[in-house]
Design a protein around this motif. Structure first.
Motif, short mmCIF file in Angstrom:
data_model
loop_
_atom_site.label_atom_id
_atom_site.label_comp_id
_atom_site.label_asym_id
_atom_site.label_seq_id
_atom_site.Cartn_x
_atom_site.Cartn_y
_atom_site.Cartn_z
N LEU A 388 -48.61 -5.34 97.33
CA LEU A 388 -48.02 -4.58 96.23
C LEU A 388 -47.09 -5.43 95.38
O LEU A 388 -46.98 -5.23 94.17
N CYS A 389 -46.39 -6.38 95.99
CA CYS A 389 -45.47 -7.28 95.27
C CYS A 389 -44.49 -6.51 94.39
O CYS A 389 -44.33 -6.78 93.20
N ILE A 390 -43.84 -5.49 95.00
CA ILE A 390 -42.86 -4.66 94.28
C ILE A 390 -41.46 -5.10 94.69
O ILE A 390 -41.12 -5.11 95.89
N ASP A 391 -40.67 -5.44 93.70
CA ASP A 391 -39.33 -5.99 93.97
C ASP A 391 -38.43 -4.97 94.68
O ASP A 391 -37.62 -5.34 95.53
N SER A 392 -38.54 -3.71 94.33
CA SER A 392 -37.64 -2.70 94.89
C SER A 392 -37.79 -2.57 96.40
O SER A 392 -36.83 -2.24 97.11
N THR A 393 -38.99 -2.82 96.94
CA THR A 393 -39.15 -2.76 98.40
C THR A 393 -38.44 -3.93 99.07
O THR A 393 -37.88 -3.78 100.17
N VAL A 394 -38.48 -5.10 98.42
CA VAL A 394 -37.78 -6.26 98.97
C VAL A 394 -36.28 -6.03 98.97
O VAL A 394 -35.57 -6.37 99.93
N LEU A 395 -35.77 -5.43 97.90
CA LEU A 395 -34.32 -5.21 97.78
C LEU A 395 -33.80 -4.14 98.74
O LEU A 395 -32.59 -3.99 98.88
N TYR A 396 -34.68 -3.40 99.38
CA TYR A 396 -34.23 -2.38 100.34
C TYR A 396 -33.48 -3.01 101.50
O TYR A 396 -32.61 -2.38 102.10
N ASP A 397 -33.82 -4.25 101.82
CA ASP A 397 -33.12 -4.97 102.88
C ASP A 397 -31.79 -5.54 102.40
O ASP A 397 -31.03 -6.09 103.21
N TYR A 398 -31.50 -5.43 101.11
CA TYR A 398 -30.26 -5.98 100.54
C TYR A 398 -29.55 -4.86 99.76
O TYR A 398 -29.51 -4.86 98.53
N PRO A 399 -28.99 -3.88 100.47
CA PRO A 399 -28.40 -2.71 99.77
C PRO A 399 -27.20 -3.07 98.90
O PRO A 399 -26.91 -2.33 97.95
N ASP A 400 -26.52 -4.15 99.19
CA ASP A 400 -25.34 -4.52 98.40
C ASP A 400 -25.66 -5.53 97.31
O ASP A 400 -24.75 -5.96 96.60
N TYR A 401 -26.91 -5.89 97.16
CA TYR A 401 -27.28 -6.89 96.15
C TYR A 401 -27.36 -6.23 94.77
O TYR A 401 -28.00 -5.18 94.60
N ASP A 402 -26.70 -6.82 93.80
CA ASP A 402 -26.72 -6.28 92.43
C ASP A 402 -27.08 -7.36 91.41
O ASP A 402 -26.67 -7.31 90.26
N GLY A 403 -27.88 -8.35 91.84
CA GLY A 403 -28.23 -9.45 90.94
C GLY A 403 -29.43 -9.20 90.06
O GLY A 403 -29.84 -10.08 89.31
N GLY A 404 -30.04 -7.99 90.17
CA GLY A 404 -31.19 -7.70 89.32
C GLY A 404 -32.48 -8.07 90.01
O GLY A 404 -32.90 -7.41 90.97
N THR A 405 -33.17 -9.12 89.52
CA THR A 405 -34.47 -9.52 90.07
C THR A 405 -34.29 -10.21 91.41
O THR A 405 -33.22 -10.74 91.73
N VAL A 406 -35.36 -10.19 92.18
CA VAL A 406 -35.31 -10.80 93.50
C VAL A 406 -35.36 -12.31 93.38
O VAL A 406 -35.87 -12.87 92.40
N THR A 407 -34.83 -12.97 94.37
CA THR A 407 -34.84 -14.43 94.41
C THR A 407 -36.03 -14.91 95.24
O THR A 407 -36.66 -14.13 95.99
#
Length: 480
Positions: A388-407
């Motif tokens: 799926l390559c969906i960024d929001s699923t990756v960011l689920y493991d980083y609840p405090d991350y507010d940098g926008g796009t995934v690294t």
């Protein structure tokens, strides 16, 4: 009557010398009159020894009884001539009966039976009246507190936290002999009584605990925050510290679509509804009877992620955690229709999978018009076996991350929520979607899109069929 010489001889006789019996007087002979005593030189006193006095009081009855003049002579006192000597008591061997007048040497005492009669009665009456007044005052003060007499109407807020309640198992024997097991929650009445006293609702905490023990109030109370009046009597206080009463303090909270369960639980704790710890415990282990949770096992709080339906709710302060979560689940339950179950069957997915897809739509869609199109992209990629390559699923493991796009580091992190590494759906929903996203997941658009990217100029997404089109557009975007 003994002669003077014989008297002194017997008087100073010690215990070692046996007493010689007096010669009996001839019958019919009268005793010679006692010569009058005249003032003469004092008789020489014997050496100080305790034996003469001991002889006086230990001798037999005939020896101990002596006239007063003789005693005075022994102790060196003058004998009054006008008093005749007391007749000597005849010995036991004397045959003649002689009437002897015994002198009572005890001092004359007045009777005291009635001396303090009136004063004692008055003091007793004062004591009884004083005790009665004290008991009456104490009884009035206790009754005033129990019945809330002569109290002003002041509203006080009292909180009973979940921590003061303990759970116990009670077995009850039925009429047929069977045993029914039930769970009972009991409040710590020492804490409750202290809280009521500190807030000014009651005056005597010990009296309230005594009342609670008689009325079984510990099992009637519920956790929560209550607005209580000082005019409530003890019975009204217990009745108004229960769930569902008008005394419970309510808090209205609004939860937007797309919030995670962690964000919702944190907000509930911050607003005094209940602790996040108790919410996680209830989410993991409490058994909720809803159709959409039939195949979901207990033990993990994340089993309810996606089902905490976002909406506006009224909660009681200090409400029980299981009751709070049930409000979210119940709100979702009432919005699920029979058509939704049919749509799940047509798409060959479970309702839980539909909610998982809806959670990704909720996080990815920039507006309502995009929801069904994003849903079509997800279904198309799943059908093609693509990641799926969906960024929001990756960011689920980083609840405090507010940098926008995934690294790039996030894209390589080994996690079942990393849809860049693993194909298929993530193990749970990644947020709690609203009904618009759920409807889009159940009714996706019919497209051939496999890619989409955000247009930073318009704030909306652009959709593509091929990878080349997608990469060409991404090259023009500023992703940092």
């Amino acid at each position: 009557m003994q002669e003077p010489d014989d008297f002194w001889e017997n008087f100073f006789k010690t215990d070692n010398e046996p007493e010689q019996p007096a010669a009996p007087a001839p019958e019919g002979a009268e005793s010679a009159p006692q010569p009058e005593e005249t003032e003469s030189a004092p008789q020489p006193q014997p050496e100080a020894d305790a034996s003469p006095l001991v002889d006086v009081f230990e001798a037999d009855e005939a020896t101990r009884v002596m006239d007063t003049g003789s005693l005075r002579a022994v102790f060196g006192e003058e004998q009054q001539s006008e008093q005749p000597p007391a007749p000597a008591k005849p010995s036991a061997d004397a045959g003649a009966e002689v009437d002897i007048e015994e002198r009572d040497y005890r001092p004359i005492r007045f009777r005291r039976d009635g001396r303090f009669g009136c004063l004692g009665g008055l003091m007793y009456a004062v004591f009884v009246i004083s005790v009665s007044i004290i008991l009456a005052c104490f009884g009035w003060m206790a009754a005033s507190d129990v019945l809330a007499l002569n109290k002003g109407d002041v509203t006080i807020t009292v909180t009973l936290p979940e921590e003061i309640f303990t759970t116990s198992t009670v077995e009850t024997e039925n009429d047929d002999g069977s045993v029914t097991t039930s769970t009972v929650k009991s409040a710590d009445m020492s804490y409750v009584a202290s809280a009521l006293k500190d807030s000014g609702v009651i005056e005597y905490s010990w009296l309230f605990k005594f009342y609670a023990s008689l009325s079984n109030a510990a099992e009637k109370l519920d956790a929560g925050t209550y607005e209580l009046s000082t005019r409530y009597d003890y019975r009204a206080l217990v009745k108004n510290m229960q769930v569902g009463t008008e005394s419970m303090v309510e808090t209205t909270l609004m939860f937007p679509e797309g919030w995670t369960m962690a964000q919702i639980f944190e907000s509930l704790e911050e607003n005094g509804v209940c602790s996040a710890e108790s919410l996680y415990e209830a989410a993991a282990n409490y058994n909720y009877s809803y159709t959409f949770l039939e195949d979901v096992e207990t033990g993990d709080a994340l089993r309810l992620e996606g089902f905490i339906f976002p909406n506006t709710y009224d909660f009681y302060q200090g409400e029980q955690a299981s009751s709070v979560i049930n409000k979210f689940l119940q709100a979702l339950h009432y919005r699920i229709t029979a058509d939704m179950w049919t749509q799940c069957e047509n798409l060959d997915i479970t309702f839980r999978e539909a909610v998982t897809i809806a959670s990704m739509i909720e996080k990815e869609a920039a507006n309502d018009d995009e929801r069904a199109i994003i849903a079509s992209v997800i279904y198309n990629r799943l059908s093609a076996g693509m990641a799926l390559c969906i960024d929001s699923t990756v960011l689920y493991d980083y609840p405090d991350y507010d940098g926008g796009t995934v690294t790039s580091e996030m894209m390589t992190y080994d996690s079942p929520y990393n849809t860049y590494l693993y194909t298929g759906l993530p193990p749970t929903p990644i947020c709690n979607p609203g009904m618009a996203s759920i409807q889009a997941a159940l009714q996706p658009a019919d497209t051939n899109y496999y890619y989409y990217a955000l247009d930073t100029e318009t704030g909306a997404h652009r959709f593509f069929t091929t990878s080349a089109e997608h990469e060409a557009f991404v090259a023009t975007q500023n992703y940092g």
